[in-house]
Design a protein around this motif. Structure first.
Motif, short mmCIF file in Angstrom:
data_model
loop_
_atom_site.label_atom_id
_atom_site.label_comp_id
_atom_site.label_asym_id
_atom_site.label_seq_id
_atom_site.Cartn_x
_atom_site.Cartn_y
_atom_site.Cartn_z
N TRP A 1 0.85 -1.26 0.20
CA TRP A 1 -0.01 0.06 0.00
C TRP A 1 0.89 1.18 -0.02
O TRP A 1 0.42 2.25 -0.48
N ARG A 2 1.83 1.20 0.65
CA ARG A 2 2.96 2.31 0.69
C ARG A 2 3.32 2.86 -0.62
O ARG A 2 3.32 3.91 -1.02
N GLY A 3 3.60 1.75 -1.34
CA GLY A 3 4.16 1.84 -2.75
C GLY A 3 3.20 2.38 -3.78
O GLY A 3 3.29 3.04 -4.58
N ILE A 4 2.11 1.65 -3.48
CA ILE A 4 0.91 2.22 -4.39
C ILE A 4 0.49 3.68 -4.28
O ILE A 4 0.31 4.37 -5.27
N ALA A 5 0.41 4.23 -2.75
CA ALA A 5 0.24 5.53 -2.62
C ALA A 5 1.26 6.55 -3.24
O ALA A 5 0.85 7.32 -3.68
N LEU A 6 2.47 6.18 -3.10
CA LEU A 6 3.66 6.89 -3.52
C LEU A 6 3.38 7.14 -5.17
O LEU A 6 3.52 8.21 -5.84
N VAL A 7 3.30 6.02 -5.76
CA VAL A 7 2.90 5.98 -7.29
C VAL A 7 1.77 6.85 -7.78
O VAL A 7 1.85 7.45 -8.72
N SER A 8 0.80 6.43 -6.99
CA SER A 8 -0.48 7.45 -7.29
C SER A 8 -0.55 8.90 -7.06
O SER A 8 -0.78 9.47 -7.65
N VAL A 9 0.40 9.17 -6.03
CA VAL A 9 0.52 10.58 -5.85
C VAL A 9 1.59 11.32 -6.93
O VAL A 9 1.14 12.36 -7.38
N ILE A 10 2.64 10.43 -7.51
CA ILE A 10 3.41 10.82 -8.42
C ILE A 10 2.65 11.14 -9.85
O ILE A 10 2.82 11.95 -10.65
N VAL A 11 1.86 10.03 -10.00
CA VAL A 11 0.93 9.95 -11.28
C VAL A 11 0.21 11.38 -11.15
O VAL A 11 -0.12 12.09 -12.07
N ALA A 12 -0.79 11.60 -9.95
CA ALA A 12 -1.52 12.58 -9.92
C ALA A 12 -0.93 13.87 -10.19
O ALA A 12 -1.29 14.96 -10.52
N LEU A 13 0.34 14.21 -9.48
CA LEU A 13 1.02 15.57 -9.65
C LEU A 13 1.40 15.57 -11.38
O LEU A 13 1.25 16.86 -11.82
N PHE A 14 2.11 14.60 -11.73
CA PHE A 14 2.24 15.07 -13.02
C PHE A 14 1.10 15.10 -13.99
O PHE A 14 1.36 15.95 -14.87
N ALA A 15 0.05 14.36 -13.91
CA ALA A 15 -0.97 14.54 -14.62
C ALA A 15 -1.77 15.82 -14.49
O ALA A 15 -2.10 16.68 -15.42
N ALA A 16 -1.76 16.31 -13.29
CA ALA A 16 -1.98 17.69 -12.83
C ALA A 16 -1.18 18.79 -13.71
O ALA A 16 -1.77 19.89 -14.14
N ALA A 17 0.05 18.62 -13.76
CA ALA A 17 0.97 19.48 -14.12
C ALA A 17 0.74 19.76 -15.50
O ALA A 17 0.75 20.73 -16.45
N PHE A 18 0.65 18.35 -16.27
CA PHE A 18 0.47 18.46 -18.00
C PHE A 18 -1.01 18.67 -18.23
O PHE A 18 -1.19 19.51 -19.16
N GLY A 19 -2.07 18.70 -17.24
CA GLY A 19 -3.42 19.07 -17.59
C GLY A 19 -3.43 20.49 -17.48
O GLY A 19 -4.38 21.40 -18.38
N LEU A 20 -2.71 21.04 -16.57
CA LEU A 20 -2.84 22.66 -16.49
C LEU A 20 -1.95 23.25 -17.52
O LEU A 20 -2.27 24.54 -17.75
N LYS A 21 -1.14 22.57 -17.87
CA LYS A 21 -0.10 23.32 -18.83
C LYS A 21 -0.78 23.29 -20.23
O LYS A 21 -0.73 24.45 -21.06
N GLY A 22 -1.47 22.37 -20.88
CA GLY A 22 -1.97 22.05 -22.03
C GLY A 22 -3.28 22.82 -22.15
O GLY A 22 -3.91 23.34 -22.31
#
Length: 57
Positions: free
Chosen positions: A36-57
């Protein structure tokens, strides 16, 4: 991409709740198999990168 970010954030919350339940279990020998700790870490990273790409484009 903002939808992917929202899903990643929800998955991070679910993983943190599950990790909290795993850490506070009554039966110490029932450890489970989900990282669960690894799943949480990967999902936070995905959420941050997706938000950055979504707000940029």
């Amino acid at each position: 991409m903002l939808t992917v970010s929202a899903v990643g954030a929800v998955l991070a919350v679910v993983a943190e709740v599950a990790d909290h339940r795993r850490r506070n279990r009554r039966d110490v020998d029932a450890v489970g198999f989900m990282p669960w700790r690894g799943i949480a870490l990967v999902s936070v990273i995905v959420a941050l990168f997706a938000a950055a790409f979504g707000l940029k484009g």
